[in-house]
Design a protein around this motif. Sequence first.
Motif, short mmCIF file in Angstrom:
data_model
loop_
_atom_site.label_atom_id
_atom_site.label_comp_id
_atom_site.label_asym_id
_atom_site.label_seq_id
_atom_site.Cartn_x
_atom_site.Cartn_y
_atom_site.Cartn_z
N UNK A 150 0.80 -1.00 0.17
CA UNK A 150 -0.07 -0.19 0.07
C UNK A 150 0.79 1.28 0.04
N UNK A 151 0.37 2.33 -0.41
CA UNK A 151 1.09 3.91 -0.41
C UNK A 151 1.37 3.89 1.07
N UNK A 155 5.05 10.97 3.94
CA UNK A 155 5.99 12.52 3.77
C UNK A 155 7.20 12.05 3.03
N UNK A 156 7.58 10.76 3.07
CA UNK A 156 9.00 10.41 2.31
C UNK A 156 8.65 10.66 0.70
N UNK A 290 16.31 -5.55 -8.25
CA UNK A 290 15.50 -6.45 -9.00
C UNK A 290 14.06 -6.46 -8.63
N UNK A 291 13.82 -5.55 -7.58
CA UNK A 291 12.32 -5.34 -7.29
C UNK A 291 11.73 -4.36 -7.78
N UNK A 292 10.55 -4.09 -8.22
CA UNK A 292 9.56 -2.81 -8.67
C UNK A 292 9.03 -2.02 -7.83
N UNK A 293 8.94 -0.54 -8.18
CA UNK A 293 8.29 0.43 -7.63
C UNK A 293 7.25 0.80 -8.25
N UNK A 433 5.87 0.20 -2.82
CA UNK A 433 7.11 -0.69 -2.92
C UNK A 433 6.40 -1.90 -3.14
N UNK A 434 7.42 -2.66 -4.27
CA UNK A 434 7.07 -4.02 -4.53
C UNK A 434 6.83 -5.15 -3.24
N UNK A 435 5.87 -5.72 -3.55
CA UNK A 435 5.57 -6.60 -2.37
C UNK A 435 6.38 -7.77 -1.79
#
Length: 562
Positions: A150-151, A155-156, A290-293, A433-435
Amino acid sequence: MLTQNTFTGGVISPWINSRNELLQHRKGLAVCENFICTPYGALRRRMGSHYCGTTVGKARLIPFQLSSDVGYVLEFSATRLRVYKECNLIAGVDLVTPYTVDEIYDLQFVKINAVMLLTHKNHPPQELRFNSESSWSFSEASFDYPPFRDFLLDGNEITVTAAATTPLEYSEAFNLADNDPAVSSTPVSAIGSWEVDVTTFTPNGGPPPPTPLVTLQLSTDGGENWSDLQTIVGTGVVTGTQVGGLLRISSLATAVIGTLKSSNDVPDLAEGDTVDVSLDSAFFESGHVDSEFEISHTVVDREKRIALSSADTISEQLDVQGTWQLTTNGIWQGTVFVEKSDDNGETWELVLKRTAASDANYRDSGEERDGTLMRVRFESAGAGDQVPTATISNDGELYQGRIKILTVTDSQNATAAVISRIYSEDSTEFWKEGAWSDKNGFPAAIAWHESRIFYGGSKADPSTIWGSQTDDFYNFEEGTNADEAFHRQIATDELTDIVWLLSHRELYIGTTGEEWRGFSDSDVGVITPASFILRRISNSGSDPVSPILAGSSVVHVQRQGR
């Protein structure tokens, strides 16, 4: 002497050895080895086994039933997979896997047609594919859209910027012989500023060539048709700007060299680009590689409009993701085209075509789940009236793009590859962030239920379930439509890990502390993002051993090993 005619009670506990008044005692056995109790009361000898071969060290055997009359046995050992059929090892099938000898016993899997999906909490989900009896493939599962957390909205903010300016593209046009037809250069992308440098020379010691004449041409349909953008007479450098389409130069004189340069001074953050990623505060870890955002921006410009007058015209490009609408107004003659581009405006594909002869107006809509560029193009067939217009609008408030992390520089900076176009270089707090990753872990459990693949239980989200889109097992893009993906977290008194999933009449979920079932409360009784109920059915806790169906009952091993 006690006569016993039935053994349907099976093996009983020694705690009731002296309770011969119990009916269960009269039907049971203290020990039953190498015999099978039949439902009719009698015993029959257990059938023997056949020697097929020797495993490569400790191994686990998993069935792979291709059809009702063709089956295989998979032999998983340390980082290795071999296949047997009818007790014979299939030659040439010896595949590498990521699993250690200790991990093979925790593997969970589902088989769909000729594909088996396997999962383990320490590794990304893997795919075993049957191609032919002597050809099998084993690889990491590739997701069209992976699941995301989740989002954070803490604030970052994240900022994605083009890592480097794309090098200039060069193209030259030569025409060295008299009476030759016009020669055109190789097309280049129109992605910013352009420059044409025209020079002449004297071929083979002959007289000077005539005055150079070069035409700069533009194509908006991938090079099928070209229109003159500018005519250049004489030598020298001419510059300009054009975003979208293809450019080329055409020489109309002999002995001319014309050089076309097109530079990318507009950061498009398109698919395949390398980008720099920065955060306001520490977050990145080495396990994010190697993870996705997922990066989302608020859409600023949500419509483009053109006049449907007597002149042909093209609207500005509009970023579209989600539902779009075309609306025409007034009295006009001609044809309106709605077009889209998935390569940042280099080529355009027809989406919709509407024609009127002062007698029609239209209100059409469509959906683009992946981000794309769209525009309206008008070909006039005569003058209009009442200032007619055509408007294309985007209903989506957020434009979602994706990046894949390549390297982590420090806790606030990384480099990434763009998977789907990023809307803007502006910072945004709307990112996910990728789970699943080396940092967050991978799902421990898997099941196929109601035409979805369900995964459950990672290191970072041990009590979360992820459901794919309906009949699209590699797509976890979430939404509110009935066929879209979703995820849910089991709310428990204490944090428990999901260790198995099982599809039956409902989706059964085993955790280290409790057992649950997931079902729909909708009228049609099918699980959807809006209709997924989780209800606890017991609190015995489960061992990470895949359960089985025994008739209509689910049989599982409890946390204590019972």
